[in-house]
Design a protein around this motif. Structure first.
Motif, PDB file in Angstrom:
ATOM      1  N   VAL A 161       0.847  -1.195   0.000  1.00  0.00           N
ATOM      2  CA  VAL A 161       0.000   0.000   0.000  1.00  0.00           C
ATOM      3  C   VAL A 161       0.883   1.246   0.000  1.00  0.00           C
ATOM      4  CG1 VAL A 161      -1.789   1.290   1.222  1.00  0.00           C
ATOM      5  CG2 VAL A 161      -1.810  -1.208   1.280  1.00  0.00           C
ATOM      6  N   LYS A 162       0.583   2.168  -0.922  1.00  0.00           N
ATOM      7  CA  LYS A 162       1.351   3.407  -1.021  1.00  0.00           C
ATOM      8  C   LYS A 162       0.471   4.487  -1.615  1.00  0.00           C
ATOM      9  CE  LYS A 162       5.506   5.340  -3.217  1.00  0.00           C
ATOM     10  NZ  LYS A 162       6.632   5.046  -4.159  1.00  0.00           N
ATOM     11  N   ALA A 163       0.629   5.709  -1.132  1.00  0.00           N
ATOM     12  CA  ALA A 163      -0.095   6.839  -1.712  1.00  0.00           C
ATOM     13  C   ALA A 163       0.581   7.274  -3.006  1.00  0.00           C
ATOM     14  CB  ALA A 163      -0.143   7.997  -0.725  1.00  0.00           C
ATOM     15  N   ILE A 164      -0.221   7.763  -3.944  1.00  0.00           N
ATOM     16  CA  ILE A 164       0.314   8.283  -5.196  1.00  0.00           C
ATOM     17  C   ILE A 164       0.221   9.799  -5.199  1.00  0.00           C
ATOM     18  CG2 ILE A 164      -1.913   8.068  -6.403  1.00  0.00           C
ATOM     19  CD1 ILE A 164      -0.317   7.372  -8.954  1.00  0.00           C
ATOM     20  N   THR A 165       1.214  10.441  -5.797  1.00  0.00           N
ATOM     21  CA  THR A 165       1.210  11.890  -5.942  1.00  0.00           C
ATOM     22  C   THR A 165       0.168  12.295  -6.974  1.00  0.00           C
ATOM     23  OG1 THR A 165       3.561  12.016  -5.409  1.00  0.00           O
ATOM     24  CG2 THR A 165       2.600  13.889  -6.582  1.00  0.00           C
TER      25      THR A 165
ATOM     26  N   THR B  45     -17.201  -1.933 -16.720  1.00  0.00           N
ATOM     27  CA  THR B  45     -17.968  -2.059 -15.488  1.00  0.00           C
ATOM     28  C   THR B  45     -17.075  -2.353 -14.293  1.00  0.00           C
ATOM     29  OG1 THR B  45     -19.724  -3.016 -16.825  1.00  0.00           O
ATOM     30  CG2 THR B  45     -19.942  -3.228 -14.436  1.00  0.00           C
ATOM     31  N   ALA B  46     -17.177  -1.509 -13.279  1.00  0.00           N
ATOM     32  CA  ALA B  46     -16.472  -1.637 -11.996  1.00  0.00           C
ATOM     33  C   ALA B  46     -15.030  -1.158 -12.033  1.00  0.00           C
ATOM     34  CB  ALA B  46     -16.532  -3.064 -11.444  1.00  0.00           C
ATOM     35  N   ASP B  47     -14.581  -0.561 -13.157  1.00  0.00           N
ATOM     36  CA  ASP B  47     -13.293   0.134 -13.170  1.00  0.00           C
ATOM     37  C   ASP B  47     -13.460   1.605 -12.795  1.00  0.00           C
ATOM     38  OD1 ASP B  47     -11.433  -1.852 -13.809  1.00  0.00           O
ATOM     39  OD2 ASP B  47     -11.934  -1.755 -15.919  1.00  0.00           O
ATOM     40  N   ASN B  48     -14.689   2.123 -12.825  1.00  0.00           N
ATOM     41  CA  ASN B  48     -14.945   3.504 -12.424  1.00  0.00           C
ATOM     42  C   ASN B  48     -14.273   3.794 -11.084  1.00  0.00           C
ATOM     43  OD1 ASN B  48     -17.443   2.259 -13.766  1.00  0.00           O
ATOM     44  ND2 ASN B  48     -17.742   4.430 -14.154  1.00  0.00           N
ATOM     45  N   GLY B  49     -13.696   4.967 -10.962  1.00  0.00           N
ATOM     46  CA  GLY B  49     -13.059   5.345  -9.713  1.00  0.00           C
ATOM     47  C   GLY B  49     -11.616   4.919  -9.602  1.00  0.00           C
ATOM     48  N   GLY B  50     -11.153   4.117 -10.560  1.00  0.00           N
ATOM     49  CA  GLY B  50      -9.773   3.646 -10.524  1.00  0.00           C
ATOM     50  C   GLY B  50      -8.802   4.657 -11.106  1.00  0.00           C
ATOM     51  N   PRO B  51      -7.499   4.404 -10.938  1.00  0.00           N
ATOM     52  CA  PRO B  51      -6.481   5.393 -11.307  1.00  0.00           C
ATOM     53  C   PRO B  51      -5.979   5.282 -12.746  1.00  0.00           C
ATOM     54  CG  PRO B  51      -5.457   3.554 -10.162  1.00  0.00           C
ATOM     55  CD  PRO B  51      -6.941   3.261 -10.188  1.00  0.00           C
ATOM     56  N   LEU B  52      -5.761   6.439 -13.362  1.00  0.00           N
ATOM     57  CA  LEU B  52      -4.903   6.544 -14.539  1.00  0.00           C
ATOM     58  C   LEU B  52      -3.605   7.150 -14.029  1.00  0.00           C
ATOM     59  CD1 LEU B  52      -4.644   6.317 -17.703  1.00  0.00           C
ATOM     60  CD2 LEU B  52      -5.021   8.794 -17.686  1.00  0.00           C
ATOM     61  N   ALA B  53      -2.553   6.336 -13.976  1.00  0.00           N
ATOM     62  CA  ALA B  53      -1.262   6.765 -13.439  1.00  0.00           C
ATOM     63  C   ALA B  53      -0.263   6.894 -14.582  1.00  0.00           C
ATOM     64  CB  ALA B  53      -0.766   5.758 -12.403  1.00  0.00           C
ATOM     65  N   CYS B  54       0.475   7.993 -14.581  1.00  0.00           N
ATOM     66  CA  CYS B  54       1.447   8.242 -15.643  1.00  0.00           C
ATOM     67  C   CYS B  54       2.850   8.323 -15.044  1.00  0.00           C
ATOM     68  CB  CYS B  54       1.129   9.549 -16.363  1.00  0.00           C
ATOM     69  SG  CYS B  54      -0.485   9.559 -17.185  1.00  0.00           S
ATOM     70  N   PRO B  55       3.825   7.630 -15.656  1.00  0.00           N
ATOM     71  CA  PRO B  55       5.200   7.697 -15.140  1.00  0.00           C
ATOM     72  C   PRO B  55       5.812   9.053 -15.447  1.00  0.00           C
ATOM     73  CG  PRO B  55       5.126   6.429 -17.186  1.00  0.00           C
ATOM     74  CD  PRO B  55       3.705   6.755 -16.842  1.00  0.00           C
ATOM     75  N   ILE B  56       6.518   9.625 -14.478  1.00  0.00           N
ATOM     76  CA  ILE B  56       7.160  10.916 -14.692  1.00  0.00           C
ATOM     77  C   ILE B  56       8.679  10.815 -14.582  1.00  0.00           C
ATOM     78  CG2 ILE B  56       5.179  12.331 -14.047  1.00  0.00           C
ATOM     79  CD1 ILE B  56       6.352  12.572 -11.242  1.00  0.00           C
ATOM     80  N   SER B  57       9.160   9.741 -13.969  1.00  0.00           N
ATOM     81  CA  SER B  57      10.589   9.452 -13.897  1.00  0.00           C
ATOM     82  C   SER B  57      10.721   8.009 -13.454  1.00  0.00           C
ATOM     83  CB  SER B  57      11.308  10.397 -12.918  1.00  0.00           C
ATOM     84  OG  SER B  57      10.798  10.242 -11.607  1.00  0.00           O
ATOM     85  N   ALA B  58      11.941   7.520 -13.381  1.00  0.00           N
ATOM     86  CA  ALA B  58      12.161   6.125 -13.016  1.00  0.00           C
ATOM     87  C   ALA B  58      11.550   5.830 -11.651  1.00  0.00           C
ATOM     88  CB  ALA B  58      13.644   5.809 -13.011  1.00  0.00           C
ATOM     89  N   GLY B  59      10.496   5.014 -11.632  1.00  0.00           N
ATOM     90  CA  GLY B  59       9.878   4.604 -10.382  1.00  0.00           C
ATOM     91  C   GLY B  59       8.894   5.590  -9.804  1.00  0.00           C
ATOM     92  N   ASP B  60       8.738   6.755 -10.427  1.00  0.00           N
ATOM     93  CA  ASP B  60       7.813   7.768  -9.909  1.00  0.00           C
ATOM     94  C   ASP B  60       6.603   7.896 -10.826  1.00  0.00           C
ATOM     95  OD1 ASP B  60       9.345   8.481  -7.673  1.00  0.00           O
ATOM     96  OD2 ASP B  60      10.582   9.825  -8.885  1.00  0.00           O
ATOM     97  N   TRP B  61       5.423   7.956 -10.202  1.00  0.00           N
ATOM     98  CA  TRP B  61       4.174   8.044 -10.939  1.00  0.00           C
ATOM     99  C   TRP B  61       3.357   9.223 -10.431  1.00  0.00           C
ATOM    100  CZ3 TRP B  61       2.589   4.206 -14.571  1.00  0.00           C
ATOM    101  CH2 TRP B  61       3.464   3.114 -14.680  1.00  0.00           C
ATOM    102  N   ILE B  62       2.462   9.715 -11.284  1.00  0.00           N
ATOM    103  CA  ILE B  62       1.562  10.789 -10.895  1.00  0.00           C
ATOM    104  C   ILE B  62       0.142  10.404 -11.294  1.00  0.00           C
ATOM    105  CG2 ILE B  62       1.816  12.095 -13.048  1.00  0.00           C
ATOM    106  CD1 ILE B  62       1.837  14.648 -11.232  1.00  0.00           C
ATOM    107  N   LEU B  63      -0.817  10.708 -10.440  1.00  0.00           N
ATOM    108  CA  LEU B  63      -2.223  10.411 -10.715  1.00  0.00           C
ATOM    109  C   LEU B  63      -2.775  11.496 -11.624  1.00  0.00           C
ATOM    110  CD1 LEU B  63      -4.735   8.640 -10.116  1.00  0.00           C
ATOM    111  CD2 LEU B  63      -5.231  10.218  -8.239  1.00  0.00           C
TER     112      LEU B  63
END
Length: 265
Positions: free
Chosen positions: A133-137, A210-228
């Motif tokens: 479990v980890k928070a995303i920026t 169906t049932a993916d609503n509310g889920g994240p689109l996460a984009c990589p911004i650098s090695a190992g770092d993602w942004i929501l």
């Protein structure tokens, strides 16, 4: 519950939202690969929608999934990988203290589910020391529009095809963020500033469902770092991959200020 939503879609009721699921995806290869992914569930362990961890106190989801719900009807599962068997990762239940839907959420045309986002306040604290479990920026008002990013990932446990089964293993699929002009080709007059339009330029073979609503689109911004960048919002009733899908744009000023006012993030 599933048959109820399918009936609403088939009847074409305006209160029923176009379904959203990941089509053309694949199994996520290991637990905890996308540790911000959560599951919004009923208390009988039925997966309803996706959710996204943004801090030890808050998760985001889709207003469609929460607008008629209370903390007494929903819970959040974090650290989960296999939704049916729950043998991998560390699936943990979290109770909800408060649900706050965007005040300008538009449930249907003419604004096509604009501001489709909600903030869920968790009872107690989320264990961010859990390796699964980890928070995303989050994107903010100064973030890029992501249209040059062709490696954004949508994840979820939604249907595998139109009116199809839900997967056991968390799914992932690559999406490109489309320009407004590109989006207008398949969704004329349906995209607004609070939307983020996505598809797959190379294959046209991905959607969410169906049932993916509310889920994240996460984009990589650098090695190992993602942004929501977005929260899954609108696909098609039959989850066709021939039309672009819409997310709530997290960095939109009206959406980002809504989140900030509640969470101070």
């Amino acid at each position: 519950m599933k048959s109820y939503y399918i009936l609403l879609i088939l009847l074409g009721l305006t209160s029923a939202k176009p379904t959203a699921r990941i089509v053309g995806g694949k199994d996520v290869d290991r637990p905890g690969k996308y540790p911000w992914q959560g599951s919004l569930q009923s208390f009988n362990n039925y997966h309803i929608c996706g959710a996204v961890v943004i801090s030890s106190k808050y998760v985001l989801s889709s207003a469609l999934c929460t607008v008629n719900q209370t903390p007494a009807t929903r819970k959040i599962i974090l650290g989960m990988h296999d939704e049916d068997t729950r043998l991998l990762g560390n699936p943990t239940d979290y109770l909800i203290e408060k649900i706050t839907n965007h005040p300008n959420y538009s449930p249907g045309p003419p604004y096509y589910w604009g501001n489709d986002i909600s903030v869920l306040t968790i009872q107690g604290m989320i264990d961010l020391n859990d390796p699964y479990v980890k928070a995303i920026t989050m994107a903010d008002e100064n973030s890029p529009d992501f249209t040059s990013n062709e490696n954004c990932i949508m994840t979820g446990w939604g249907s595998l095809y139109g009116f199809g089964p839900y997967p056991n293993i968390l799914q992932e699929a690559n999406f490109h963020v489309l320009t407004r002009e590109e989006c207008e080709i398949s969704r004329p007059g349906q995209i607004f500033d609070n939307h983020l339009c996505i598809g797959n330029k190379a294959t046209g073979g991905n959607s969410f469902c169906t049932a993916d609503n509310g889920g994240p689109l996460a984009c990589p911004i650098s090695a190992g770092d993602w942004i929501l960048a977005g929260i899954a919002s609108i696909a098609n009733a039959n989850c066709t991959t021939q039309q672009a899908s819409l997310c709530a744009r997290v960095g939109n000023p009206g959406i980002r200020s809504f989140i900030r006012n509640i969470t101070s993030l």
